[in-house]
Structure formats: structure tokens, C-alpha cells
Design an enzyme around this catalytic site. Structure first.
Site, PDB file in Angstrom:
ATOM      1  N   SER A 198       0.835  -1.198   0.000  1.00 60.37           N
ATOM      2  CA  SER A 198       0.000   0.000   0.000  1.00 60.37           C
ATOM      3  C   SER A 198       0.868   1.246   0.000  1.00 60.37           C
ATOM      4  CB  SER A 198      -0.874  -0.013   1.256  1.00 60.37           C
ATOM      5  OG  SER A 198      -1.423   1.262   1.520  1.00 60.37           O
ATOM      6  N   TYR A 223      -0.378  -0.200  10.156  1.00 64.99           N
ATOM      7  CA  TYR A 223      -0.721  -0.895   8.910  1.00 64.99           C
ATOM      8  C   TYR A 223       0.395  -0.717   7.880  1.00 64.99           C
ATOM      9  CZ  TYR A 223      -3.222  -1.611   4.470  1.00 64.99           C
ATOM     10  OH  TYR A 223      -3.604  -2.021   3.220  1.00 64.99           O
ATOM     11  N   LYS A 235       2.926  -3.577   6.333  1.00 63.36           N
ATOM     12  CA  LYS A 235       3.017  -3.802   4.886  1.00 63.36           C
ATOM     13  C   LYS A 235       4.473  -3.723   4.428  1.00 63.36           C
ATOM     14  CE  LYS A 235      -1.139  -4.650   3.327  1.00 63.36           C
ATOM     15  NZ  LYS A 235      -1.374  -5.975   2.718  1.00 63.36           N
TER      16      LYS A 235
END
Lengths: 336, 336
Positions: free
Chosen positions: A129, A157, A161
């Protein structure tokens, strides 16, 4: 003949990717020539939509990815291609650190170990992402990011990632897997219901008004974002699966092309498509926590590697809205 | 009063750092003012040298870091400062992937979880490495690296170090810990016996001839390296512990200053210090595996953040050799 596995997080990307693969019926895996898709295994906690479950090529494996793989690589047996899309989203991971560590970090570690245990070095497409990047006072983002920009995630997050990217790159360097990391832009218009992603408003302020429902916009209209339509995101993932090693060009992550728009420009496009009655359905309720997180995300990219792979951004946001309307209106079409 | 914990891997850096701390007796933790070092806990699989074990302030905790912390944060109780130096080295991790994943990745994850569980956000100084960077055909290293250069490790050791950096940065952002990552240069002259690090020759071609013993150089004399003396490495770690948050300047890693020299220049300095008889003790036996790995490592840095913190590289390699000789000759001095 190839067995394809998709891990999903109950979102729509995995189901949509599965439909695209089944409709094509074949795949040019890593550029080695077309092979029929013999089997498609969908690992998803949330279960699988009926149209997919009813396809004879599909095996639905319900359950938690980490738990499933703790027992061994079973569901991956014979896989030539694995799409790893399962993840807890940004808002969830920020609210519950341990959830993110488990659902994103540990589950990815387990998947890489299971893929390695196959001994056949399958192609593994990993959806990362642009949350890999983040603006912070001590590390301001460059005005335009590229494939060499240092990840500096400002969310758990994004951190998880990035760690997955590095793990996959090393598994690839060692010959355990053939990894391809595609950093997805924020997807808009995401169909279905709102999720806990902090970026959720970038779909809901369009999707809900088009359906005659109210939506909340938690950020200022001048806020910009780097977006991609669902169609572009699926194409980017398929490109990662089908490129030759040489064309893919390395073990590090590829940033997918994105369209840079402000919320004001999105709302203007909504008005052009559905009139001022639609945009009047947006409630502007600033949320400082969301604003802070979103303000740290990058908005403008030069995506040289993706361009060399033939990927392009959506032409404009009007086209994105038109595509969303065509899909949600199409009679008999499974949606999302 | 402060309780300091050092995790070590049976190397010399942890013991040397412990001696420096005990000799000072106090520490300006994160720039908040001098505090007496009340306790020093040394967690090391290989045990602790006698001089340290005999100091009343020292608690030696033998055992595997991951195993010890699996039972809870016990050994860290009350710690205000943790130096995390324990690691399996590059050669070991390249030969045994699972060892590196366990000793570097899992043990670091366990340490961060245990530090977080204290609930007091201790300062955690993490020794990373310039093995975070690597040259590869698809990602050539820039001629001069800086603090914004994208890590592109070409070893499992480097990958695991980079992952630790990102995990620590996120724990710091969340307020669980106050993390400071210092990327150590290759240390030369490392005292003691050879270890399994691929960079081991950068110490042994000096250390062994100075002690009248033969040494093998596995690379070409033109091979360059970015080096730092043990003294500079300890100073860099102490700087990370004592800087204010503002002076430290962010959550990302700081590259320590290093001296760029070729093997030929090192050998010339050896000859200046100990004559041609010393350099004649070097056997030049190329090892393609070592050459390949070493050739991927960076050699030249611009270390702006470290410079702002007052850190400097060794002035030249003659000074490095002189310091090594003074230390190994000092009567009554514990060595390493």
C-alpha cells in the site's frame, strides 16, 4: 494448468480478482506462456460470494489465514501462483495494535513460510500500500514520490506492509518464492459497505450519494489523495502475476499509477454525474484523527517501473465515477 | 538511578559497552540529566566475562533471548534503557535462513513486546547495520549513501535488521518505547577470535598478523569497505542513548560515520605499523561467495544526522591500528 490461491480479507478485491481470472480461464504466469486455470482456492475468513462458490474450479477455504497455515501449507498445495491480499485495514490496526501484528505481520510470515515449504518457488503477488509512505515532521515527504523513495510509514498498517515487502524480497532473493510486491493506491470507488480503513471516506462520499444515501466526509475539501479505480487495481495485480522476471525488474516494491485529486474535485465530478442533490448528501464533519492520518499520506507519484510495465492511472475522476455507475447498474451482474 | 539492560550475542561489543557504562557509573539518559547506573543486566547466551560478572551492579542472565522473553518481560523489569545488540551474524544467517529468522527477527519481536509490556516506554537503542543496504543489478547503490537512501538488503541478516528498524519505529510512534536505531559500520579491528560474519576478514587480516599469526583475505586488495573502530561504535551507541528526542531527530535509522578504505590501504597501514613481515602473513585466497556478498555492501556515506549528533569517523586507518595495538598491549586490561 495452474492452481491459483487468493488470500482475502473479506473485501471485494479478492472476489473481483477471482471473477476476472475465472472469466479469462487462463493466465500467462510470469510470462512463461498461457496456462489454463485449473483450480482457484479462495482463503477468506468472511466466506466466498455464491457465484464464486458455485464455480467448479473454486475451492473456498474459510478461516483465519494464520491459523490455517499453522497446521502446514495444506491449502497452498500445488499452487503456482498466490495472491496475498488478506489484511486488517489501517483504521483497525491503529485502534488495535495486536490485531495488526497478528493479521498482517504473523499471517504474512506464515504464508511466506508455507509458500517456501512447497519447494516449488511459486509466484507470490503481494498487495502492499502507499501507506508505506508517510509524512512526519522529521521526515517530510518529497513533493513527488518514486520507486526509490524511503518508506516512512506513519501507521502500524503501513509498517506491517513494509515489513512484508522486505520479507518477500528476501524469500525471493533466496529462491524460496518469486515475489512481486505491488503497492496499491487508495481504491475509489470501492463498492459495498464502508470498512474501517481511514481512507473509507474516499469511496463513501461518492458511493453513498449515488445510492441516495448520506455520507460523512471527515476531512477538508482541499485534501488531496492518490486514487485508483478497482479496475486499475485488479489490472496492477494481474500485471504483477504475468510479467516476466526481467520486465518486473527487481525484488523491491512497485508503486502502482494513481490519479491525484482533491476531495473538492471528487465532489465536483459527483455533481457533474448526478447533480447538486447528490453532493448535498455529504455531511462535512471533520475528524482530527482521520485528518492527521490522511495528511501523512502521499498524494503524487512518478511511477516509472509501473509505466514500463504498461500500467496507467485512471484518466480522470469522472471516468472513475462512470465506471462505478456502470458496474453497480449492470443488470444480472454480481456486485461487488 | 537507572537500570540498563544489554542484550548481546557473545560478541565483544556488549562487554565493551558494559565496561564503558560501569566505568562512567552514570548516564545522561535521553538528555534528561545524569543518573547513576544502579543495575546493569547482561543477557547473553555465551555468558559474561569474569570482570563484569564480578561487579556488584551486574546481573548476568544466560540464555537465548527469545526463550527468556517468551516467559514474560522478567529480565527487563525496571529497565530505563535497553541496548539490543544480540544478533546472529551475516554469514550464519545466509547459511541458515531459519536461524536468522529466529535469532534476529523473532527475538527482536519478543524484545519489543517485552519492552512495551513494561508500560514505561524505556529507551531502546537498536544496533542495525549498513548491511541494510545492498547493491543489486536492478537497484545499483548510489555512489554516496545518506540517511534517506532506500534500504535494499542483499542478505537475510540485512533484511532482518531493516525489519527490526521498522518495528522499533512503529513502537516508538505508538509511544510503547523510545527507539533509536544506529546503523553500525563494519567494526575493525574487532578483537578476539574470528566469527562467522562475512566481513570477518576486515579484522582478521590486521589482528592475526599483529599477533604473529597467518590470516586469509578472501577478497581482492582493491575492495573498499566502510569501517569504524570499536571505540567509535561504542560512542555511537552511547550517543543514541543520551541524545534528546529533538537532537535524535526522528524514528528512522541513523547511519554512523565510517572511514572508507580499501584492503590495500589497510595492508599498507599494517606495514607502516608492523613492517612487511606482518603483511606477509596474509594469504590471499579469493572466496567468490564472500566477494559477491561484500561487493554488494556500501562503502561511502554522507552521515548528516550523525554529524549533527557530534559523531565523527576514525581519522585514518593508522589511528585504528594504533588504538587496537594500545588496547591489546595494555597490561592488566581486560581484553576484549
Amino acid at each position: 494448468m495452474v492452481h491459483v490461491v487468493i488470500t482475502g480479507g473479506g473485501g471485494f478485491v479478492d472476489a473481483r480478482l477471482a471473477r476476472r481470472l475465472l472469466a479469462a480461464g487462463e493466465l500467462d504466469l510470469a510470462g512463461a506462456g498461457l496456462r489454463a486455470i485449473e483450480r482457484l482456492t479462495l482463503i477468506d475468513q468472511a466466506g466466498v460470494p455464491d457465484d464464486l462458490a458455485g464455480d467448479g474450479r473454486v475451492t473456498a477455504v474459510p478461516g483465519d489465514l494464520g491459523d490455517l497455515l499453522a497446521a502446514g501449507p495444506g491449502p497452498l498445495a500445488g499452487a503456482g501462483l498466490i495472491f496475498h491480499l488478506a489484511a486488517a485495514v489501517s483504521g483497525e490496526c491503529e485502534a488495535d495494535f495486536d490485531l495488526g501484528m497478528r493479521a498482517n505481520l504473523r499471517a504474512t510470515e506464515a504464508l511466506l513460510a508455507a509458500g517456501r515449504a512447497l519447494g516449488t518457488a511459486p509466484v507470490l503477488v503481494y498487495s502492499s500500500s502507499i501507506a508505506a509512505f508517510g509524512d512526519s515532521p522529521d521526515h517530510p515527504l518529497p513533493a513527488i514520490l518514486d520507486d526509490e523513495t524511503l518508506p516512512n510509514p506513519q501507521s502500524s498498517y503501513g509498517t506491517q506492509k513494509v515489513i512484508g515487502e522486505y520479507l518477500l524480497a528476501d524469500h525471493t532473493r533466496k529462491g524460496f518464492l518469486r515475489g512481486r510486491t505491488m503497492r496499491l493506491a487508495t481504491i475509489s470507488v470501492r463498492p459495498g459497505r464502508p470498512n474501517a480503513a481511514a481512507s473509507g471516506y474516499l469511496s463513501s462520499i461518492i458511493r453513498e450519494p449515488l445510492a441516495g444515501q448520506r455520507a460523512v466526509c471527515p476531512v477538508d475539501a482541499a485534501t488531496a489523495a492518490a486514487l485508483a479505480s478497482p479496475d486499475r487495481a485488479i489490472s496492477a495485480l494481474l500485471c504483477a502475476a504475468t510479467a516476466t522476471d526481467e520486465a518486473w525488474g527487481g525484488h523491491s516494491a512497485v508503486n502502482m499509477p494513481s490519479l491525484t485529486v482533491t476531495v473538492a474535485e471528487m465532489v465536483a465530478a459527483l455533481e457533474r454525474a448526478a447533480g447538486p442533490a447528490a453532493s448535498a448528501l455529504i455531511d462535512w464533519v471533520p475528524d482530527p484523527a482521520v485528518e492527521r492520518l490522511v495528511a501523512s499520506w502521499p498524494t503524487r507519484f512518478r511511477t516509472d517501473r509501473a509505466a514500463r510495465l504498461g500500467l496507467t492511472p485512471d484518466p480522470d475522476y469522472d471516468a472513475v465515477i462512470a465506471m462505478h455507475r456502470a458496474e453497480t447498474r449492470a443488470p444480472g451482474r454480481q456486485s461487488p
